[in-house]
Design an enzyme around this catalytic site. Structure first.
Site, short mmCIF file in Angstrom:
data_model
loop_
_atom_site.label_atom_id
_atom_site.label_comp_id
_atom_site.label_asym_id
_atom_site.label_seq_id
_atom_site.Cartn_x
_atom_site.Cartn_y
_atom_site.Cartn_z
N LYS A 13 -3.90 -2.32 -8.01
CA LYS A 13 -3.11 -2.98 -6.97
C LYS A 13 -3.09 -4.50 -7.16
O LYS A 13 -2.04 -5.13 -7.13
CB LYS A 13 -3.68 -2.67 -5.57
CG LYS A 13 -3.71 -1.19 -5.22
CD LYS A 13 -4.23 -0.96 -3.81
CE LYS A 13 -5.68 -1.37 -3.60
NZ LYS A 13 -6.66 -0.55 -4.33
N ARG A 88 -4.63 0.05 5.79
CA ARG A 88 -5.56 0.97 5.17
C ARG A 88 -5.86 2.17 6.06
O ARG A 88 -6.61 3.04 5.69
CB ARG A 88 -6.86 0.25 4.89
CG ARG A 88 -7.32 0.40 3.45
CD ARG A 88 -8.48 -0.53 3.26
NE ARG A 88 -9.13 -0.37 2.01
CZ ARG A 88 -8.95 -1.17 0.96
NH1 ARG A 88 -8.07 -2.13 1.01
NH2 ARG A 88 -9.63 -0.98 -0.13
N ARG A 127 -14.61 -3.86 -15.27
CA ARG A 127 -14.41 -5.14 -14.58
C ARG A 127 -15.76 -5.81 -14.31
O ARG A 127 -15.91 -7.01 -14.51
CB ARG A 127 -13.65 -4.94 -13.26
CG ARG A 127 -13.52 -6.24 -12.48
CD ARG A 127 -12.55 -6.16 -11.34
NE ARG A 127 -12.93 -5.16 -10.37
CZ ARG A 127 -12.13 -4.69 -9.43
NH1 ARG A 127 -10.90 -5.14 -9.35
NH2 ARG A 127 -12.55 -3.79 -8.57
N ARG A 139 -18.44 -8.19 -8.24
CA ARG A 139 -18.21 -7.67 -6.89
C ARG A 139 -19.32 -6.69 -6.50
O ARG A 139 -19.69 -5.81 -7.28
CB ARG A 139 -16.85 -6.95 -6.83
CG ARG A 139 -15.73 -7.89 -6.44
CD ARG A 139 -14.38 -7.23 -6.51
NE ARG A 139 -14.24 -6.05 -5.65
CZ ARG A 139 -13.09 -5.46 -5.39
NH1 ARG A 139 -11.98 -5.95 -5.90
NH2 ARG A 139 -13.04 -4.39 -4.63
N ARG A 150 -15.89 4.24 -1.68
CA ARG A 150 -14.56 3.63 -1.49
C ARG A 150 -13.48 4.69 -1.69
O ARG A 150 -12.47 4.69 -0.99
CB ARG A 150 -14.37 2.47 -2.50
CG ARG A 150 -15.21 1.25 -2.15
CD ARG A 150 -15.50 0.40 -3.38
NE ARG A 150 -14.34 -0.26 -3.92
CZ ARG A 150 -14.30 -0.80 -5.15
NH1 ARG A 150 -15.36 -0.73 -5.96
NH2 ARG A 150 -13.22 -1.40 -5.57
P1 AP5 Z 1 -7.37 -3.97 -9.97
O1 AP5 Z 1 -6.00 -4.52 -10.18
O2 AP5 Z 1 -8.43 -4.89 -9.53
O3 AP5 Z 1 -7.30 -2.70 -8.99
P2 AP5 Z 1 -7.30 -2.64 -7.42
O4 AP5 Z 1 -6.49 -1.45 -7.07
O5 AP5 Z 1 -6.91 -3.95 -6.84
O6 AP5 Z 1 -8.85 -2.33 -7.18
P3 AP5 Z 1 -9.85 -2.90 -6.13
O7 AP5 Z 1 -11.21 -2.59 -6.68
O8 AP5 Z 1 -9.58 -4.31 -5.76
O9 AP5 Z 1 -9.50 -1.96 -4.92
P4 AP5 Z 1 -10.07 -1.79 -3.51
O10 AP5 Z 1 -8.97 -1.17 -2.78
O11 AP5 Z 1 -11.36 -1.03 -3.49
O12 AP5 Z 1 -10.54 -3.25 -3.11
P5 AP5 Z 1 -10.12 -4.27 -1.96
O13 AP5 Z 1 -10.43 -5.61 -2.47
O14 AP5 Z 1 -8.76 -3.97 -1.46
O15 AP5 Z 1 -7.79 -3.24 -11.32
C1 AP5 Z 1 -9.10 -2.72 -11.48
C2 AP5 Z 1 -9.53 -2.87 -12.93
O16 AP5 Z 1 -8.72 -2.03 -13.76
C3 AP5 Z 1 -9.36 -4.28 -13.49
O17 AP5 Z 1 -10.40 -4.56 -14.34
C4 AP5 Z 1 -8.01 -4.22 -14.23
O18 AP5 Z 1 -7.95 -5.13 -15.30
C5 AP5 Z 1 -8.00 -2.79 -14.73
N1 AP5 Z 1 -6.64 -2.21 -14.80
C6 AP5 Z 1 -5.65 -2.35 -13.88
N2 AP5 Z 1 -4.55 -1.66 -14.25
C7 AP5 Z 1 -4.86 -1.04 -15.43
C8 AP5 Z 1 -4.13 -0.18 -16.31
N3 AP5 Z 1 -2.87 0.20 -16.05
N4 AP5 Z 1 -4.77 0.26 -17.41
C9 AP5 Z 1 -6.05 -0.10 -17.67
N5 AP5 Z 1 -6.80 -0.93 -16.88
C10 AP5 Z 1 -6.20 -1.39 -15.77
O19 AP5 Z 1 -11.13 -3.89 -0.80
C11 AP5 Z 1 -12.51 -4.12 -0.94
C12 AP5 Z 1 -13.21 -3.81 0.36
O20 AP5 Z 1 -12.76 -4.72 1.38
C13 AP5 Z 1 -12.97 -2.42 0.96
O21 AP5 Z 1 -13.80 -1.44 0.41
C14 AP5 Z 1 -13.26 -2.69 2.44
O22 AP5 Z 1 -14.65 -2.77 2.66
C15 AP5 Z 1 -12.67 -4.07 2.63
N6 AP5 Z 1 -11.25 -4.04 3.04
C16 AP5 Z 1 -10.18 -4.53 2.34
N7 AP5 Z 1 -9.04 -4.33 3.02
C17 AP5 Z 1 -9.39 -3.71 4.16
C18 AP5 Z 1 -8.64 -3.22 5.26
N8 AP5 Z 1 -7.30 -3.35 5.31
N9 AP5 Z 1 -9.31 -2.61 6.27
C19 AP5 Z 1 -10.68 -2.46 6.24
N10 AP5 Z 1 -11.45 -2.90 5.22
C20 AP5 Z 1 -10.80 -3.52 4.19
MG MG Z 2 -7.87 -5.32 -5.59
#
Ligand code: AP5
Ligand code: MG
Length: 198
Positions: A13, A88, A127, A139, A150
């Site tokens: 994402k 979410r 990552r 992270r 997650r």
């Molecule tokens: P990346 O682009 O970072 O993927 P992502 O989907 O953004 O993954 P996240 O780990 O950020 O997702 P998340 O939903 O758990 O985290 P968030 O920060 O939203 O890619 C991942 C890796 O893969 C990278 O190394 C990239 O290079 C690689 N990659 C990407 N595409 C690829 C491809 N096609 N091929 C190969 N490699 C690839 O949330 C974190 C925490 O915050 C949550 O757990 C929760 O506690 C809190 N939180 C956030 N939003 C909310 C909300 N709305 N409500 C409540 N809690 C929330």
């Molecule tokens: Mg992300």
């Protein structure tokens, strides 16, 4: 355009939202980044939010909604944005609907990155390794154990939104197992088609 990007943790994402945002000239609003910044700045009940995130659970709706609303109403977001990680759950989706209705604007599309869960562990482990090697902060939730939580939270709370947005004919699904460039190309095609249909 007002876009939401969805997918399980590690789906890509953030990677794709950054690329789309720069192509479309709109800001990328990541709820996870906003929360991590708030924790780092000590501007939130930092330890509470930081601990919840380190466990892979969802942060309480009122905190997330406030932080996202503050960012989404900034001047640079007046013509559109790409929301990553928000909404979410149903409560957050309803809050987003209410905010859009108040402002007389609409969501243009929900972009779903569909990827098999089996690749997610490798992606977040890589990552974490990359960050460690570069001497950058790792992270707290990028471990196989927390990733499992997650994914559970995604299945339980977030995946039901896919039906909601399908019913509203907003969902565009792309194959997230392809290369980063190929996923971007699919997303650009989907957004271009939606833009034409507006
Ligand atoms: P990346 O682009 O970072 O993927 P992502 O989907 O953004 O993954 P996240 O780990 O950020 O997702 P998340 O939903 O758990 O985290 P968030 O920060 O939203 O890619 C991942 C890796 O893969 C990278 O190394 C990239 O290079 C690689 N990659 C990407 N595409 C690829 C491809 N096609 N091929 C190969 N490699 C690839 O949330 C974190 C925490 O915050 C949550 O757990 C929760 O506690 C809190 N939180 C956030 N939003 C909310 C909300 N709305 N409500 C409540 N809690 C929330
Ligand atoms: Mg992300």
């Amino acid at each position: 355009m007002r876009l939401v990007i969805m997918g399980p943790p590690g789906a890509g994402k953030g990677t794709q939202a950054t690329r789309l945002a720069s192509r479309l000239g709109i800001p990328h609003l990541s709820s996870g980044e906003l929360l991590r910044d708030a924790v780092a700045a000590g501007s939130e009940p930092g330890t509470l939010v930081g601990e919840i995130m380190a466990r892979g659970e969802l942060v309480p709706d009122d905190i997330v909604k406030r932080i996202v609303a503050e960012r989404a109403t900034a001047a640079d977001a007046s013509d559109g944005f790409i929301l990553d990680g928000f909404p979410r759950n149903i409560e957050q989706a309803e809050a987003l609907d209410r905010a859009f209705a108040t402002r007389g604007v609409e969501l243009d599309a929900v972009l779903r990155i569909d990827v098999d869960e089996s690749v997610l562990v490798d992606r977040v482990t890589e990552r974490a390794d990359r960050a460690r090697t570069a001497g950058e902060p790792v992270r707290s939730d990028d471990t196989p154990e927390v990733l499992r939580e997650r994914i559970r939270a995604y299945r339980r709370e977030t995946a039901p939104l896919l039906d909601l947005y399908t019913a509203r004919d907003l969902l565009e699904t792309v194959d997230g197992s392809r290369s980063i460039d190929e996923v971007t190309a699919q997303l650009v095609d989907a957004v271009t088609a939606r833009n034409r249909a507006r």
